[in-house]
Design an enzyme around this catalytic site. Structure first.
Site, PDB file in Angstrom:
ATOM      1  N   CYS A  79       0.845  -1.210   0.000  1.00 61.11           N
ATOM      2  CA  CYS A  79       0.000   0.000   0.000  1.00 61.11           C
ATOM      3  C   CYS A  79       0.873   1.251   0.000  1.00 61.11           C
ATOM      4  O   CYS A  79       1.535   1.570   0.998  1.00 61.11           O
ATOM      5  CB  CYS A  79      -0.916  -0.033   1.226  1.00 61.11           C
ATOM      6  SG  CYS A  79      -1.810   1.505   1.520  1.00 61.11           S
ATOM      7  N   CYS A  82      -0.016   3.945   2.577  1.00 60.43           N
ATOM      8  CA  CYS A  82       0.381   3.506   3.918  1.00 60.43           C
ATOM      9  C   CYS A  82       1.819   3.912   4.215  1.00 60.43           C
ATOM     10  O   CYS A  82       2.158   4.242   5.361  1.00 60.43           O
ATOM     11  CB  CYS A  82       0.253   1.985   4.048  1.00 60.43           C
ATOM     12  SG  CYS A  82      -1.432   1.347   3.886  1.00 60.43           S
TER      13      CYS A  82
END
Length: 322
Positions: A79, A82
């Site tokens: 991600c 993230c």
């Protein structure tokens, strides 16, 4: 993905947020006093950020949330957002210096937790306060907005639950046992509360414990004593037969089930009390659901966090809530 749910209004009551400023000042004084006395029970800065999996969720998140707010960062290695958000959260965790813990959950390795929280996309950030899950935001967000949300979280935790955070000491050993707490200024007040409790003066005991907690919200002995005194005072005027009949006839009525759970616990039927309230949380919604959940947390205080029956009931409650 655009951030959403940045405001905590509608999730918790912030009407008394001004009063939290006083609670914050008292918390600062308590932290300073603990540091002056040698940092008993202090944690290291590194221990404020933890990796959590399904096996440790009960211990590391639910149980810890009764002493400090736990912010949960759902993330994954693949991600990209993230990789921007997680370092920011870690830096803010250190900056807030014990006001909350950061629990990092890898969604690829913990699919069950992702499903229980209803995570639809990552990064997603939640908080757990006194066993209650609160959605904070989803997606990357500006630092200023994240700070505002964290400030609200800290205020709510202090004002509604008396959670003043942890004492942080950079020199504390990672594996050190909590140091014995020296005799404090509340010994006389606590002894007076115990004497009142033994004499059946439940109102006096409640007042004595509340006096201690007004100055020291994190006092464990006062919390336990207050929970016991309040329970005994609640059941003092109850008609057990009428309460049992009401609960049997109204399985979906939160007030009836809460009264019966109090009687269960006083009678030594701990699992029955916990099971009754977990089922009531499952059956109800809104204010009734919240009342049953709060009463269950209060009964956990009476029994004690280390009791295996409390651990089992917390797990059951988590399944119902999430």
């Amino acid at each position: 993905m655009q951030p959403r749910n940045m405001s905590m209004s509608g999730v918790v009551d912030l009407a008394a947020v001004k009063a939290a400023q006083e609670a914050k000042a008292k918390a600062e004084q308590a932290r300073a006093e603990a540091a002056r006395q040698g940092g008993g029970g202090a944690v290291t800065p590194a221990s404020l950020v933890i990796d959590v999996d399904e096996a440790g969720f009960e211990r590391d998140v639910l149980q810890r949330s009764t002493e400090v707010p736990v912010v949960i960062d759902f993330w994954a290695e693949w991600c990209e957002p993230c990789k921007q958000l997680s370092p920011l959260l870690e830096r803010l965790t250190q900056e807030y210096n014990g006001r909350f813990l950061l629990a990092k959950i890898d969604v690829d390795a913990n699919q069950m937790l992702m499903q229980q929280f209803g995570v639809q996309g990552i990064p997603a950030v939640f908080a757990v306060v006194a066993g209650q899950a609160l959605p904070l935001f989803q997606g990357a967000a500006p630092e200023a907005q994240i700070r505002q949300t964290l400030d609200q979280l800290v205020q709510v935790a202090e004002e509604r639950f008396g959670l003043t955070g942890l004492t942080v000491d950079a020199d504390a050993p990672e594996s050190a046992e909590p140091a014995p707490v020296p005799a404090g200024p509340y010994d006389a007040a606590l002894e007076a509360a115990v004497r009142a409790l033994d004499a059946g003066d439940l109102g006096g005991a409640v007042q004595a414990y509340e006096n201690v907690l007004s100055d020291d919200p994190g006092n464990t002995e006062a919390k336990l004593g207050l929970a016991q005194a309040q329970l005994l005072r609640r059941v003092q005027e109850l008609d057990p037969a009428a309460v049992r009949k009401d609960a049997a006839e109204k399985p979906g009525d939160a007030a009836a089930q809460i009264a019966a759970a109090d009687l269960d616990l006083v009678g030594g039927h701990v699992e029955d009390a916990f099971g009754r309230l977990v089922e009531t949380v499952r059956r109800t919604a809104g204010d009734e659901r919240d009342a049953a959940r709060v009463r269950l947390l209060e009964l956990f205080e009476v029994v004690g966090a280390d009791d295996p029956r409390v651990t089992a009931a917390r797990t059951a409650l988590a399944r119902v809530l999430f």
